[in-house]
Design a protein around this motif. Sequence first.
Motif, PDB file in Angstrom:
ATOM      1  N   TYR A 137       0.831  -1.202   0.000  1.00 53.20           N
ATOM      2  CA  TYR A 137       0.000   0.000   0.000  1.00 53.20           C
ATOM      3  C   TYR A 137       0.869   1.258   0.000  1.00 53.20           C
ATOM      4  O   TYR A 137       1.931   1.296   0.626  1.00 53.20           O
ATOM      5  CB  TYR A 137      -0.917   0.022   1.221  1.00 53.20           C
ATOM      6  CG  TYR A 137      -1.979  -1.042   1.201  1.00 53.20           C
ATOM      7  CD1 TYR A 137      -3.237  -0.789   0.649  1.00 53.20           C
ATOM      8  CD2 TYR A 137      -1.730  -2.303   1.738  1.00 53.20           C
ATOM      9  CE1 TYR A 137      -4.219  -1.773   0.632  1.00 53.20           C
ATOM     10  CE2 TYR A 137      -2.704  -3.290   1.728  1.00 53.20           C
ATOM     11  CZ  TYR A 137      -3.938  -3.018   1.173  1.00 53.20           C
ATOM     12  OH  TYR A 137      -4.903  -3.988   1.144  1.00 53.20           O
ATOM     13  N   ASP A 138       0.411   2.296  -0.681  1.00 48.65           N
ATOM     14  CA  ASP A 138       1.116   3.572  -0.645  1.00 48.65           C
ATOM     15  C   ASP A 138       0.950   4.250   0.712  1.00 48.65           C
ATOM     16  O   ASP A 138       1.893   4.815   1.260  1.00 48.65           O
ATOM     17  CB  ASP A 138       0.604   4.488  -1.758  1.00 48.65           C
ATOM     18  CG  ASP A 138       0.979   4.001  -3.151  1.00 48.65           C
ATOM     19  OD1 ASP A 138       2.008   3.309  -3.268  1.00 48.65           O
ATOM     20  OD2 ASP A 138       0.230   4.290  -4.106  1.00 48.65           O
ATOM     21  N   ASN A 139      -0.271   4.201   1.231  1.00 49.65           N
ATOM     22  CA  ASN A 139      -0.576   4.848   2.503  1.00 49.65           C
ATOM     23  C   ASN A 139      -0.143   3.940   3.647  1.00 49.65           C
ATOM     24  O   ASN A 139      -0.643   2.822   3.784  1.00 49.65           O
ATOM     25  CB  ASN A 139      -2.080   5.119   2.593  1.00 49.65           C
ATOM     26  CG  ASN A 139      -2.456   5.882   3.855  1.00 49.65           C
ATOM     27  OD1 ASN A 139      -1.666   6.016   4.785  1.00 49.65           O
ATOM     28  ND2 ASN A 139      -3.684   6.387   3.883  1.00 49.65           N
ATOM     29  N   PRO A 140       0.783   4.386   4.506  1.00 44.92           N
ATOM     30  CA  PRO A 140       1.239   3.535   5.609  1.00 44.92           C
ATOM     31  C   PRO A 140       0.104   3.048   6.507  1.00 44.92           C
ATOM     32  O   PRO A 140       0.146   1.928   7.015  1.00 44.92           O
ATOM     33  CB  PRO A 140       2.203   4.437   6.383  1.00 44.92           C
ATOM     34  CG  PRO A 140       2.660   5.454   5.402  1.00 44.92           C
ATOM     35  CD  PRO A 140       1.503   5.688   4.488  1.00 44.92           C
ATOM     36  N   SER A 141      -0.912   3.886   6.716  1.00 48.23           N
ATOM     37  CA  SER A 141      -1.997   3.516   7.618  1.00 48.23           C
ATOM     38  C   SER A 141      -2.857   2.389   7.076  1.00 48.23           C
ATOM     39  O   SER A 141      -3.643   1.794   7.820  1.00 48.23           O
ATOM     40  CB  SER A 141      -2.871   4.740   7.924  1.00 48.23           C
ATOM     41  OG  SER A 141      -2.124   5.724   8.608  1.00 48.23           O
ATOM     42  N   GLN A 142      -2.740   2.098   5.785  1.00 52.40           N
ATOM     43  CA  GLN A 142      -3.516   1.017   5.203  1.00 52.40           C
ATOM     44  C   GLN A 142      -2.795  -0.325   5.256  1.00 52.40           C
ATOM     45  O   GLN A 142      -3.394  -1.359   4.941  1.00 52.40           O
ATOM     46  CB  GLN A 142      -3.864   1.346   3.747  1.00 52.40           C
ATOM     47  CG  GLN A 142      -4.860   2.486   3.581  1.00 52.40           C
ATOM     48  CD  GLN A 142      -5.198   2.737   2.130  1.00 52.40           C
ATOM     49  OE1 GLN A 142      -4.314   2.850   1.275  1.00 52.40           O
ATOM     50  NE2 GLN A 142      -6.484   2.815   1.843  1.00 52.40           N
ATOM     51  N   GLU A 143      -1.528  -0.312   5.640  1.00 55.62           N
ATOM     52  CA  GLU A 143      -0.794  -1.569   5.704  1.00 55.62           C
ATOM     53  C   GLU A 143      -1.410  -2.495   6.747  1.00 55.62           C
ATOM     54  O   GLU A 143      -1.796  -2.055   7.834  1.00 55.62           O
ATOM     55  CB  GLU A 143       0.677  -1.313   6.058  1.00 55.62           C
ATOM     56  CG  GLU A 143       1.476  -0.622   4.979  1.00 55.62           C
ATOM     57  CD  GLU A 143       1.831  -1.542   3.806  1.00 55.62           C
ATOM     58  OE1 GLU A 143       1.225  -2.627   3.689  1.00 55.62           O
ATOM     59  OE2 GLU A 143       2.703  -1.159   3.020  1.00 55.62           O
ATOM     60  N   PRO A 144      -1.525  -3.785   6.442  1.00 58.45           N
ATOM     61  CA  PRO A 144      -2.117  -4.719   7.406  1.00 58.45           C
ATOM     62  C   PRO A 144      -1.214  -4.888   8.624  1.00 58.45           C
ATOM     63  O   PRO A 144       0.005  -4.775   8.529  1.00 58.45           O
ATOM     64  CB  PRO A 144      -2.239  -6.023   6.614  1.00 58.45           C
ATOM     65  CG  PRO A 144      -1.196  -5.911   5.547  1.00 58.45           C
ATOM     66  CD  PRO A 144      -1.123  -4.456   5.187  1.00 58.45           C
ATOM     67  N   ARG A 145      -1.856  -5.142   9.760  1.00 62.54           N
ATOM     68  CA  ARG A 145      -1.113  -5.399  11.003  1.00 62.54           C
ATOM     69  C   ARG A 145      -1.064  -6.889  11.314  1.00 62.54           C
ATOM     70  O   ARG A 145      -0.829  -7.290  12.445  1.00 62.54           O
ATOM     71  CB  ARG A 145      -1.758  -4.648  12.160  1.00 62.54           C
ATOM     72  CG  ARG A 145      -1.162  -3.261  12.473  1.00 62.54           C
ATOM     73  CD  ARG A 145      -0.863  -2.398  11.289  1.00 62.54           C
ATOM     74  NE  ARG A 145      -0.432  -1.056  11.690  1.00 62.54           N
ATOM     75  CZ  ARG A 145      -0.158  -0.078  10.858  1.00 62.54           C
ATOM     76  NH1 ARG A 145      -0.257  -0.272   9.546  1.00 62.54           N
ATOM     77  NH2 ARG A 145       0.233   1.100  11.296  1.00 62.54           N
ATOM     78  N   GLU A 146      -1.289  -7.726  10.304  1.00 68.85           N
ATOM     79  CA  GLU A 146      -1.189  -9.162  10.476  1.00 68.85           C
ATOM     80  C   GLU A 146       0.278  -9.563  10.682  1.00 68.85           C
ATOM     81  O   GLU A 146       1.196  -8.810  10.356  1.00 68.85           O
ATOM     82  CB  GLU A 146      -1.746  -9.891   9.251  1.00 68.85           C
ATOM     83  CG  GLU A 146      -3.209  -9.563   8.941  1.00 68.85           C
ATOM     84  CD  GLU A 146      -4.175 -10.277   9.866  1.00 68.85           C
ATOM     85  OE1 GLU A 146      -3.706 -11.029  10.741  1.00 68.85           O
ATOM     86  OE2 GLU A 146      -5.392 -10.080   9.720  1.00 68.85           O
ATOM     87  N   TYR A 147       0.498 -10.761  11.187  1.00 70.40           N
ATOM     88  CA  TYR A 147       1.848 -11.255  11.393  1.00 70.40           C
ATOM     89  C   TYR A 147       2.126 -12.421  10.459  1.00 70.40           C
ATOM     90  O   TYR A 147       1.212 -13.049   9.914  1.00 70.40           O
ATOM     91  CB  TYR A 147       2.071 -11.666  12.853  1.00 70.40           C
ATOM     92  CG  TYR A 147       1.072 -12.660  13.387  1.00 70.40           C
ATOM     93  CD1 TYR A 147       1.278 -14.028  13.262  1.00 70.40           C
ATOM     94  CD2 TYR A 147      -0.084 -12.218  14.028  1.00 70.40           C
ATOM     95  CE1 TYR A 147       0.363 -14.938  13.759  1.00 70.40           C
ATOM     96  CE2 TYR A 147      -1.008 -13.129  14.528  1.00 70.40           C
ATOM     97  CZ  TYR A 147      -0.776 -14.478  14.384  1.00 70.40           C
ATOM     98  OH  TYR A 147      -1.693 -15.372  14.879  1.00 70.40           O
ATOM     99  N   VAL A 148       3.405 -12.696  10.263  1.00 67.88           N
ATOM    100  CA  VAL A 148       3.855 -13.766   9.372  1.00 67.88           C
ATOM    101  C   VAL A 148       4.814 -14.657  10.148  1.00 67.88           C
ATOM    102  O   VAL A 148       5.685 -14.158  10.872  1.00 67.88           O
ATOM    103  CB  VAL A 148       4.557 -13.186   8.126  1.00 67.88           C
ATOM    104  CG1 VAL A 148       5.168 -14.300   7.286  1.00 67.88           C
ATOM    105  CG2 VAL A 148       3.576 -12.369   7.296  1.00 67.88           C
ATOM    106  N   ILE A 149       4.671 -15.971   9.991  1.00 68.99           N
ATOM    107  CA  ILE A 149       5.586 -16.940  10.603  1.00 68.99           C
ATOM    108  C   ILE A 149       6.172 -17.798   9.486  1.00 68.99           C
ATOM    109  O   ILE A 149       5.436 -18.386   8.700  1.00 68.99           O
ATOM    110  CB  ILE A 149       4.870 -17.834  11.637  1.00 68.99           C
ATOM    111  CG1 ILE A 149       4.291 -16.980  12.768  1.00 68.99           C
ATOM    112  CG2 ILE A 149       5.830 -18.883  12.211  1.00 68.99           C
ATOM    113  CD1 ILE A 149       3.418 -17.756  13.724  1.00 68.99           C
ATOM    114  N   ARG A 150       7.497 -17.862   9.410  1.00 66.78           N
ATOM    115  CA  ARG A 150       8.183 -18.676   8.396  1.00 66.78           C
ATOM    116  C   ARG A 150       9.161 -19.624   9.080  1.00 66.78           C
ATOM    117  O   ARG A 150       9.764 -19.275  10.098  1.00 66.78           O
ATOM    118  CB  ARG A 150       8.979 -17.781   7.435  1.00 66.78           C
ATOM    119  CG  ARG A 150       8.141 -16.795   6.636  1.00 66.78           C
ATOM    120  CD  ARG A 150       7.875 -17.301   5.234  1.00 66.78           C
ATOM    121  NE  ARG A 150       7.057 -16.357   4.482  1.00 66.78           N
ATOM    122  CZ  ARG A 150       7.545 -15.367   3.749  1.00 66.78           C
ATOM    123  NH1 ARG A 150       8.862 -15.210   3.671  1.00 66.78           N
ATOM    124  NH2 ARG A 150       6.754 -14.561   3.080  1.00 66.78           N
TER     125      ARG A 150
END
Length: 538
Positions: free
Chosen positions: A347-360
């Motif tokens: 996303y261009d707008n930082p506030s639209q970035e998801p706050r989900e987490y990733v596990i690898r």
Amino acid sequence: MSETGPRNRYSTWSEATGFEWDTIVIGGGITGAGIAREASRLGLSVLLIEQKDFAWGASSRSSKMIHGGLRYLKEHQIQLTREAVRERELLLRTGKGLVEPLRFLYLVYKGDQPGPWSLDFGLTIYDLLRRSGVNHHHLDAYDIALLAPNLKLDGLRGGFGYSDAQTDDARLVFRVLREAEVQGARTLNYTRAKELLRDSSGNVRALTVEDVENGNIAEIKTRSVVSAAGAWSGELSKPSEDPIHLRPLRGSHLIFPWEKLPTAQAVTFAHPEDNRPVFAYPWEGVTLVGTTDLDHQDPLDREPAASMEEENYLLEAIRSRFKDLSVFLEDLLGTFAGVRPVVFGGYDNPSQEPREYVIREDKNLITVAGGKLTTFHPISRRVARALQVVLGGKYPTENNTASLEPPDPRALDEARETLSTLPHLLRRRLTGRLGPDLADFLEWVDVRDLQKISDTPYTWAELKWAFSRESIVHLDDLLLRRVRLGHLLPEGGLALETEIQTRLKSEDSWNPDRWESEWNRYRELWETCYSPTPMGQG
């Protein structure tokens, strides 16, 4: 008791380097602390290392809120919000005295987006996710004027009241760390992970680490590594691997004396410039104003600080909604800024970035990135389950672990007796912050030290306990994270220099030269990264 004071740091280092661990957790924020605790609950041998101080990063610089993330509904992050609402309710039950309810007023002025109909719909969904009845209610402008008489009423269409929660984020980290240590984990701050060592099959077999304080380097054997290093997560990955792309976002806050900007509850409203939500809310006897959401371009190892532009942005928001603020600006206590380790979503707008987490997972290296303060517990449990798969052993399955362990009932009874002369809220506060250390604290404490430090909620006993028992390496560890005087007092509490040294004399292992060095270090740090900039006050 598993003591965590500075006198045992070097014995912990010696133990760490002479043992093969089931896992080493890299990162001493809330996620790493939670993972260390969950892995220890499974019976794994766990070493946690942190390259700076515990909770140095985002976990001591958040907005201090335990919340479901109402604004994430706008971005259709329903699952994240559902999980966060559930964890908020659990933490309110298990963390009394550390996690407390906070009422919100969400204001709607003419031209604001979202408007009242959209907000009402979003709050209704918020209530449904909570599964315990209606939490929000509509307020007209007259109601709001009674609840918050220092607000400007021009253009006010009304608003909504609802509940979330707040905490002392750093103290939440330390309580979870102590619970991990009670389960058998070992923890080391100021210890940097340098290089993963792998066997011929590419599996992790050891980690090279450096003691930041003296430059000593050691190779520590381990069967697995978990990287939960916030904005640094992924740095140990090989170039050939599919990396986790992080977008470090800075959130900055202003700190006002409460009497200069009194708030009985959190007040949130859309910023007139870009419609981002801005908060003003009571915390630890002061009023916090936040937050921004900007790409952080500075080196991650450098202490983040609010920019002049961010200060002016937040001041503009407060001026637009509160009365007579010009008299408050010269009394601004300070600022703080944190860097959120957000997983890049394009996303261009930082506030639209998801706050989900990733596990690898790759060859016994597990990397976790993203997430929120509120959801540390489910993240930790998922990583612990991934560790079970990686290590291939038969470990107990913990499906119903608590977000926070309740203190021992006998310690609670003793606290009611020993601390009977203290106000109820202070007893509750000490119980919530000390958690598994409550019984030891009661045995150790001199009740004469249970006096408030200046106008803060903290007592001298908490300061002395932290200095002697909570892995203090530098003075800023004590004043900015263990006991938050650096945020709550004018000039970061520098006027208390003599009294602090006198009070800590019985716990002191620092000579006069060390004290002078530490105060100079702390003064420079506070003035550079936590004091309001003169232009920001104009």
